[in-house]
Design a protein around this motif. Sequence first.
Motif, PDB file in Angstrom:
ATOM      1  N   VAL A   8       0.832  -1.192   0.000  1.00  0.00           N
ATOM      2  CA  VAL A   8       0.000   0.000   0.000  1.00  0.00           C
ATOM      3  C   VAL A   8       0.870   1.245   0.000  1.00  0.00           C
ATOM      4  CG1 VAL A   8      -1.656   1.335   1.329  1.00  0.00           C
ATOM      5  CG2 VAL A   8      -1.962  -1.121   1.094  1.00  0.00           C
ATOM      6  N   ALA A   9       1.933   1.211   0.804  1.00  0.00           N
ATOM      7  CA  ALA A   9       2.834   2.362   0.855  1.00  0.00           C
ATOM      8  C   ALA A   9       3.478   2.607  -0.501  1.00  0.00           C
ATOM      9  CB  ALA A   9       3.908   2.125   1.918  1.00  0.00           C
ATOM     10  N   CYS A  49       0.261   4.913  13.083  1.00  0.00           N
ATOM     11  CA  CYS A  49       0.281   3.815  12.128  1.00  0.00           C
ATOM     12  C   CYS A  49      -1.153   3.497  11.720  1.00  0.00           C
ATOM     13  CB  CYS A  49       0.923   2.579  12.744  1.00  0.00           C
ATOM     14  SG  CYS A  49       2.711   2.696  12.902  1.00  0.00           S
ATOM     15  N   PRO A  50      -1.531   3.724  10.469  1.00  0.00           N
ATOM     16  CA  PRO A  50      -2.900   3.434  10.042  1.00  0.00           C
ATOM     17  C   PRO A  50      -3.156   1.934   9.935  1.00  0.00           C
ATOM     18  CG  PRO A  50      -1.574   4.098   8.171  1.00  0.00           C
ATOM     19  CD  PRO A  50      -0.708   4.274   9.381  1.00  0.00           C
ATOM     20  N   LYS A  72      -0.445  -0.177  19.869  1.00  0.00           N
ATOM     21  CA  LYS A  72       0.686   0.684  19.513  1.00  0.00           C
ATOM     22  C   LYS A  72       1.683  -0.094  18.668  1.00  0.00           C
ATOM     23  CE  LYS A  72       0.042   3.507  23.643  1.00  0.00           C
ATOM     24  NZ  LYS A  72       0.629   3.981  24.912  1.00  0.00           N
ATOM     25  N   GLU A  73       1.252  -0.391  17.450  1.00  0.00           N
ATOM     26  CA  GLU A  73       2.098  -1.147  16.537  1.00  0.00           C
ATOM     27  C   GLU A  73       3.048  -0.216  15.800  1.00  0.00           C
ATOM     28  OE1 GLU A  73      -0.494  -3.339  13.948  1.00  0.00           O
ATOM     29  OE2 GLU A  73      -1.926  -3.675  15.572  1.00  0.00           O
ATOM     30  N   GLU A  74       4.169  -0.741  15.382  1.00  0.00           N
ATOM     31  CA  GLU A  74       5.108   0.008  14.560  1.00  0.00           C
ATOM     32  C   GLU A  74       4.828  -0.281  13.091  1.00  0.00           C
ATOM     33  OE1 GLU A  74       7.324   2.381  15.246  1.00  0.00           O
ATOM     34  OE2 GLU A  74       6.483   2.300  17.268  1.00  0.00           O
ATOM     35  N   CYS A  75       5.140   0.668  12.248  1.00  0.00           N
ATOM     36  CA  CYS A  75       4.928   0.482  10.825  1.00  0.00           C
ATOM     37  C   CYS A  75       5.892   1.378  10.062  1.00  0.00           C
ATOM     38  CB  CYS A  75       3.492   0.844  10.442  1.00  0.00           C
ATOM     39  SG  CYS A  75       3.075   2.589  10.729  1.00  0.00           S
ATOM     40  N   SER A  76       5.992   1.140   8.793  1.00  0.00           N
ATOM     41  CA  SER A  76       6.803   1.982   7.925  1.00  0.00           C
ATOM     42  C   SER A  76       6.121   2.063   6.569  1.00  0.00           C
ATOM     43  CB  SER A  76       8.211   1.403   7.770  1.00  0.00           C
ATOM     44  OG  SER A  76       8.982   2.209   6.906  1.00  0.00           O
ATOM     45  N   TYR A 297      -1.836   8.046   1.228  1.00  0.00           N
ATOM     46  CA  TYR A 297      -1.879   6.692   1.766  1.00  0.00           C
ATOM     47  C   TYR A 297      -3.208   6.009   1.439  1.00  0.00           C
ATOM     48  CZ  TYR A 297      -2.159   2.856   5.099  1.00  0.00           C
ATOM     49  OH  TYR A 297      -2.320   1.615   5.661  1.00  0.00           O
ATOM     50  N   SER A 298      -4.311   6.716   1.691  1.00  0.00           N
ATOM     51  CA  SER A 298      -5.619   6.092   1.504  1.00  0.00           C
ATOM     52  C   SER A 298      -5.999   5.953   0.035  1.00  0.00           C
ATOM     53  CB  SER A 298      -6.693   6.867   2.267  1.00  0.00           C
ATOM     54  OG  SER A 298      -6.724   8.219   1.886  1.00  0.00           O
TER      55      SER A 298
END
Length: 331
Positions: A8-9, A49-50, A72-76, A297-298
Amino acid sequence: MRIIQTSVAIVALAWAGSAAAQNTTATVPPVIDVHMHAMEDVPIAVPFCPNQTRFEASDPKDGPEAPFGWSKEECSPKLYPAPKGQYRSMVLAEMERLNVRGVVFGDVADVQKWQAAAPGRIIPGTAFDKVEGSDPARQLKMLEVAFTQQGFKVMGEIGLQYEGISPSDMRVDQYFALAEKLDIPVAIHMGTGGSGRANVAMPGYRGSMGNPLLLEDLLARHPKLRVQVMHAGYPMIDNMLTLLQANSHVYVDIAGLIWSYPRKEVNRYIERLVDAGFGDRVMYGTDQLVWPGLMAYSIGIIQNADYLSPEQKRDILYNNAARFLRLDKGK
């Protein structure tokens, strides 16, 4: 249908990069975001983080409870808030870069600031205030002036659910009667809210008041009223489909839903709407607030949805909203 965070990113970055590389919006397919807000600086402005994968339970015995239930997840990459005082200018720059027109909701004065800064990009919207403790006559006059003299195009966001009030409640019927009389579409919050902690942060909110079928009496009283069900009535998909089948003037937006729930669930909900035959009434939206990067992003989520045809993607990103708002048709 399974779409991972990195893909998606990549699509979002490719979409944004395409517009930047061509240095013009003339050849970038247009997008309409039907659900934005005239925000400035926001207290909850933190990196985010969406599409986090879960909402966490809380215990009142553990002390103050967080107002949001996302894990509280991490994302990139993360979504980052705008620096203080730069939110509006950064969002408008994104809209220019991505060739987006947006329906911006808020107080008349706040929306007019956005419109003055980018008149070709902003479609202004405003609505009545809370029901309890309000002055209906004053609000009705304000709305009449906004729609007949100040160029406002949509009545929204109507947040009755946050007061635990049905959209068919007769206390607000005069506002909808005005919208029908003036041929102004209305945008009503129905469905998702509270981010897993409505009981903590929004005690007046009632999930039951997000039932799309609560619109039936309102629609029967005002048969020419055009209605935008914000958040697509999530998660009440069966009732949402029932309402769409019975009422051809009803559309949905996927704002908020598109980034605040697990991605698999988001795509499954959109796919149900399209597979049920209502692909021409699903409209793209962000519920844009806090994070300027949310738009790219969306858009990437829709562009990367393998269950949608290219024509269906264009319908969701532009054509359906252009029809609902009676704008020029896109390609």
